[in-house]
Design a protein around this motif. Structure first.
Motif, PDB file in Angstrom:
ATOM      1  N   MET A   1       7.441   9.055  13.597  1.00  0.00           N
ATOM      2  CA  MET A   1       5.408   8.552  13.571  1.00  0.00           C
ATOM      3  C   MET A   1       5.506   8.465  12.553  1.00  0.00           C
ATOM      4  O   MET A   1       6.130   8.644  11.144  1.00  0.00           O
ATOM      5  N   ILE A   2       4.685   7.323  11.812  1.00  0.00           N
ATOM      6  CA  ILE A   2       4.052   6.702  10.456  1.00  0.00           C
ATOM      7  C   ILE A   2       3.176   7.671  10.124  1.00  0.00           C
ATOM      8  O   ILE A   2       1.661   7.856  10.721  1.00  0.00           O
ATOM      9  N   ASP A   3       3.515   7.968   9.267  1.00  0.00           N
ATOM     10  CA  ASP A   3       1.727   9.484   8.726  1.00  0.00           C
ATOM     11  C   ASP A   3       1.442   8.604   7.391  1.00  0.00           C
ATOM     12  O   ASP A   3       1.289   7.021   7.612  1.00  0.00           O
ATOM     13  N   ASP A   4      -0.023   8.694   7.191  1.00  0.00           N
ATOM     14  CA  ASP A   4      -1.315   8.390   6.496  1.00  0.00           C
ATOM     15  C   ASP A   4      -0.789   7.816   5.700  1.00  0.00           C
ATOM     16  O   ASP A   4      -1.351   6.818   4.689  1.00  0.00           O
ATOM     17  N   ARG A   5       0.375   7.989   4.556  1.00  0.00           N
ATOM     18  CA  ARG A   5       1.419   7.359   3.829  1.00  0.00           C
ATOM     19  C   ARG A   5       1.836   5.519   4.225  1.00  0.00           C
ATOM     20  O   ARG A   5       2.574   5.404   3.348  1.00  0.00           O
ATOM     21  N   GLY A   6       1.760   5.603   5.483  1.00  0.00           N
ATOM     22  CA  GLY A   6       2.793   4.824   5.596  1.00  0.00           C
ATOM     23  C   GLY A   6       4.196   4.748   5.837  1.00  0.00           C
ATOM     24  O   GLY A   6       5.550   3.969   6.294  1.00  0.00           O
ATOM     25  N   ILE A   7       3.939   6.323   6.411  1.00  0.00           N
ATOM     26  CA  ILE A   7       5.898   6.500   5.663  1.00  0.00           C
ATOM     27  C   ILE A   7       6.528   7.306   7.373  1.00  0.00           C
ATOM     28  O   ILE A   7       5.734   8.045   7.449  1.00  0.00           O
ATOM     29  N   PRO A   8       7.871   6.761   7.815  1.00  0.00           N
ATOM     30  CA  PRO A   8       8.067   7.206   8.812  1.00  0.00           C
ATOM     31  C   PRO A   8       8.427   8.577   8.485  1.00  0.00           C
ATOM     32  O   PRO A   8       9.143   9.135   7.221  1.00  0.00           O
TER      33      PRO A   8
ATOM     34  N   ASN B   1       0.965  -1.378  -0.006  1.00  0.00           N
ATOM     35  CA  ASN B   1      -0.309  -0.068   0.460  1.00  0.00           C
ATOM     36  C   ASN B   1       1.468   1.483  -0.549  1.00  0.00           C
ATOM     37  O   ASN B   1       0.016   2.710  -0.076  1.00  0.00           O
ATOM     38  N   VAL B   2       2.428   1.309   0.253  1.00  0.00           N
ATOM     39  CA  VAL B   2       3.393   2.286  -0.231  1.00  0.00           C
ATOM     40  C   VAL B   2       3.780   2.947  -1.775  1.00  0.00           C
ATOM     41  O   VAL B   2       3.947   1.391  -2.096  1.00  0.00           O
ATOM     42  N   LYS B   3       3.232   4.274  -1.658  1.00  0.00           N
ATOM     43  CA  LYS B   3       4.241   4.270  -3.394  1.00  0.00           C
ATOM     44  C   LYS B   3       5.776   4.655  -2.918  1.00  0.00           C
ATOM     45  O   LYS B   3       6.362   5.206  -2.263  1.00  0.00           O
ATOM     46  N   ASN B   4       6.219   3.923  -3.937  1.00  0.00           N
ATOM     47  CA  ASN B   4       7.446   4.137  -4.117  1.00  0.00           C
ATOM     48  C   ASN B   4       8.470   5.362  -4.293  1.00  0.00           C
ATOM     49  O   ASN B   4       9.652   5.724  -3.530  1.00  0.00           O
ATOM     50  N   GLU B   5       7.320   6.410  -4.703  1.00  0.00           N
ATOM     51  CA  GLU B   5       7.799   8.021  -4.755  1.00  0.00           C
ATOM     52  C   GLU B   5       8.476   8.254  -3.002  1.00  0.00           C
ATOM     53  O   GLU B   5       8.985   9.477  -2.814  1.00  0.00           O
ATOM     54  N   ASP B   6       7.205   7.621  -2.435  1.00  0.00           N
ATOM     55  CA  ASP B   6       7.492   7.948  -1.448  1.00  0.00           C
ATOM     56  C   ASP B   6       8.225   7.983   0.035  1.00  0.00           C
ATOM     57  O   ASP B   6       8.288   8.238   1.329  1.00  0.00           O
ATOM     58  N   LEU B   7       9.173   6.789  -0.619  1.00  0.00           N
ATOM     59  CA  LEU B   7      10.366   5.508   0.345  1.00  0.00           C
ATOM     60  C   LEU B   7      11.105   6.546   0.092  1.00  0.00           C
ATOM     61  O   LEU B   7      12.414   6.500   0.843  1.00  0.00           O
TER      62      LEU B   7
ATOM     63  N   LEU C   1       9.899  -2.491  18.979  1.00  0.00           N
ATOM     64  CA  LEU C   1      10.696  -1.469  17.915  1.00  0.00           C
ATOM     65  C   LEU C   1       9.012  -0.769  17.174  1.00  0.00           C
ATOM     66  O   LEU C   1       9.781   0.629  16.801  1.00  0.00           O
ATOM     67  N   GLY C   2       8.065  -0.579  17.477  1.00  0.00           N
ATOM     68  CA  GLY C   2       6.824  -0.609  16.776  1.00  0.00           C
ATOM     69  C   GLY C   2       7.182  -0.367  14.955  1.00  0.00           C
ATOM     70  O   GLY C   2       7.903  -1.992  14.352  1.00  0.00           O
ATOM     71  N   ASN C   3       6.433   0.540  13.751  1.00  0.00           N
ATOM     72  CA  ASN C   3       6.336  -0.099  12.562  1.00  0.00           C
ATOM     73  C   ASN C   3       7.668   1.096  12.283  1.00  0.00           C
ATOM     74  O   ASN C   3       8.125   2.279  13.199  1.00  0.00           O
ATOM     75  N   PHE C   4       7.970   0.967  11.000  1.00  0.00           N
ATOM     76  CA  PHE C   4       8.386   2.080  10.182  1.00  0.00           C
ATOM     77  C   PHE C   4       8.144   2.067   9.028  1.00  0.00           C
ATOM     78  O   PHE C   4       7.510   2.639   8.996  1.00  0.00           O
ATOM     79  N   VAL C   5       7.994   1.050   8.335  1.00  0.00           N
ATOM     80  CA  VAL C   5       7.612   0.718   6.742  1.00  0.00           C
ATOM     81  C   VAL C   5       5.925   0.471   6.793  1.00  0.00           C
ATOM     82  O   VAL C   5       6.116  -0.900   6.658  1.00  0.00           O
TER      83      VAL C   5
END
Length: 366
Positions: A302-309, A50-56, A264-268
Motif C-alpha cells: 500500500m502507498i501511504d499518504d507520504r508516498g511510501i510503500p 514530495n517525499v521526505k528522505n527520512e521516510d525512505l 507493477l503500479g507505483n512504489f515510491v
C-alpha cells in the motif's frame, strides 16, 4: 594407403575441425543455460518528489535477499544547489524531480537498475538526463533506456551475476513524440527506433533478455495494445517483460515458458494531486530463474499518504490480479498476502553435455 582412404581421412579431418570450431564458438558465446539460480525483484514507478528522505529508510526492509533490483525512475534527479538545471517538463503532465539523495535509498541490491525510458525522462531536459545518470552512477545504480542520443538510449544493459549473463532493454510508449531519443537528440528509448535484434543479443552470450515497457495510463485493465506488444516481444526472443506506467497493478501472463507483468503500479510516488484509489495499491514482484523454471512471488503493498510503500497484510489486491490473470490462462496461487506462480522455462539455447560445459568454463571470457 589407397587414394580413396586418403580422401576419406581428409574428409574426416576437415569435419572434425569444423565440429571443434563450432563448439568453441558456442563456448565463447555462453550458449548453455548456467547452473544455479538468479533472483530479481521488480517494482513500479518511483520518484522522491514530495517525499521526505527520512521516510525512505523503511525501503531496505522490503527489498532484501535478491541479486538484482529494478525500478522505474519516474523523473529526474538533481542536486539541490544546481540552479542552472531548468526543469520545465511539458504542459500535458507534471514535472517530477527529486533530490540526489533519493538514489541512496533506492540502492537496495548488489545490482540495482533504474529504468529511464519513460515520459518524464526529459522533465529537466537533456542536462537532466546527464545529471540523473551521473547521480545514479555515484550511488552504484545502473541505468537503461535513456541517453544523449539514440545510440546511448538504445544500448542494452548487460550484467553478469551468479554466472548468469542478463541483458536489459527498455522502451517508452507514452508521449513518445515529445521525449524519444533521436540520433543527435537526448531522450528515451523506443521499440521502433532501437530495433533490437534479440537473436544477436543472445548470440553475444545473454542467458536472459528482460524488457522494461512503459505503456498505458491510470487503469487496472490490460488493453489490447499491451497484449500485442508483450506477445510480439516474447515471440521475438524476450524472456520477461516488466510493465509500468498505468500506476495501478495489472494482470500477469505466462506463455511459452516466458513471463509478463503488465503493470507493477507505483512504489515510491506522491504527485501533487489525489490519485485514483487503486493507485495506492501495488505489488512487489520477485522472479527467480532456474535452469528449467521461472518462479514468481508477488506481495501486495500500500502507498501511504507520504508516498511510501508498506506491506499490505490483506489479499484483495492479489485476488484482483489473480482474477485478471485468468484471462491469459495464467493462474496465481494466492494464499494470504502472497501469490505464487511457477512455469517451465523454455530453453532458448542448445544443451551440451557436462564435458562441454567444463570446456566452456575454461574458455569463456568473464
Amino acid at each position: 594407403m589407397t587414394k580413396p582412404a586418403i580422401g576419406f581421412a581428409i574428409v574426416v579431418l576437415i569435419a572434425s575441425g569444423l565440429v571443434v570450431v563450432y563448439l568453441l564458438s558456442y563456448a565463447t558465446n555462453r550458449v548453455y543455460s548456467p547452473g544455479g539460480s538468479l533472483s530479481l525483484i521488480a517494482v513500479g514507478d518511483s520518484i522522491g518528489y514530495n517525499v521526505k528522505n527520512e521516510d525512505l529508510s523503511s525501503l531496505a526492509g522490503m527489498i532484501n535477499d535478491t541479486d538484482i533490483f529494478i525500478f522505474n525512475l519516474e523523473g529526474a534527479l538533481r542536486r539541490s544547489n544546481d540552479e542552472a538545471l531548468r526543469c520545465e517538463g511539458f504542459p500535458s503532465q507534471s514535472v517530477l524531480t527529486s533530490d540526489a539523495s533519493f538514489a541512496k535509498y533506492m540502492k537496495l541490491a548488489p545490482v540495482t537498475i533504474a529504468n529511464m525510458a519513460n515520459n518524464h525522462v526529459l522533465d529537466c531536459g537533456s542536462e537532466g538526463i546527464e545529471s540523473t545518470k551521473r547521480i545514479l552512477s555515484e550511488h552504484g545504480i545502473l541505468s537503461v533506456g535513456a541517453g544523449n542520443g539514440l545510440q546511448e538510449a538504445c544500448q542494452p544493459l548487460v550484467v553478469n551475476v551468479r554466472n548468469w549473463r542478463v541483458a536489459f532493454v527498455s522502451y517508452n510508449f507514452v508521449i513518445s513524440p515529445l521525449v524519444s531519443a533521436k540520433p543527435d537528440e537526448a531522450g528515451a528509448a523506443t521499440l521502433s527506433a532501437c530495433q533490437h535484434n534479440y537473436d544477436e543479443i543472445r548470440s553475444q552470450g545473454a542467458d536472459l533478455i528482460i524488457a522494461s515497457v512503459h505503456y498505458g495510463f491510470w487503469s487496472s485493465d490490460v488493453v489490447e495494445g499491451q497484449v500485442q506488444l508483450v506477445s510480439s516481444l516474447m515471440s521475438a526472443g524476450v524472456d520477461v517483460v516488466i510493465g509500468h506506467s498505468p500506476h495501478i497493478p495489472q494482470a500477469v501472463m505466462a506463455a511459452a515458458g516466458k513471463l509478463a507483468l503488465f503493470s507493477l503500479g507505483n512504489f515510491v510516488f506522491k504527485p501533487d494531486y489525489e490519485m485514483p484509489p487503486l493507485a495506492y495499491t501495488s505489488i512487489i514482484a520477485k522472479i527467480e530463474f532456474f535452469k528449467h523454471s521461472i518462479d514468481l512471488t508477488v506481495r501486495p503493498i500500500m502507498i501511504d499518504d507520504r508516498g511510501i510503500p508498506r506491506i499490505d497484510p490483506g489479499s484483495e489486491t492479489l485476488a484482483r490480479i489473480a482474477k485478471a490473470s485468468e484471462e491469459f490462462k495464467t493462474f496465481l496461487d494466492v494464499r494470504g498476502n502472497i501469490g505464487r506462480l511457477s512455469i517451465a522455462r523454455k530453453e532458448n539455447v542448445c544443451e551440451f553435455p557436462y564435458w562441454y560445459q567444463s570446456l566452456h568454463v575454461q574458455l569463456a571470457p568473464s
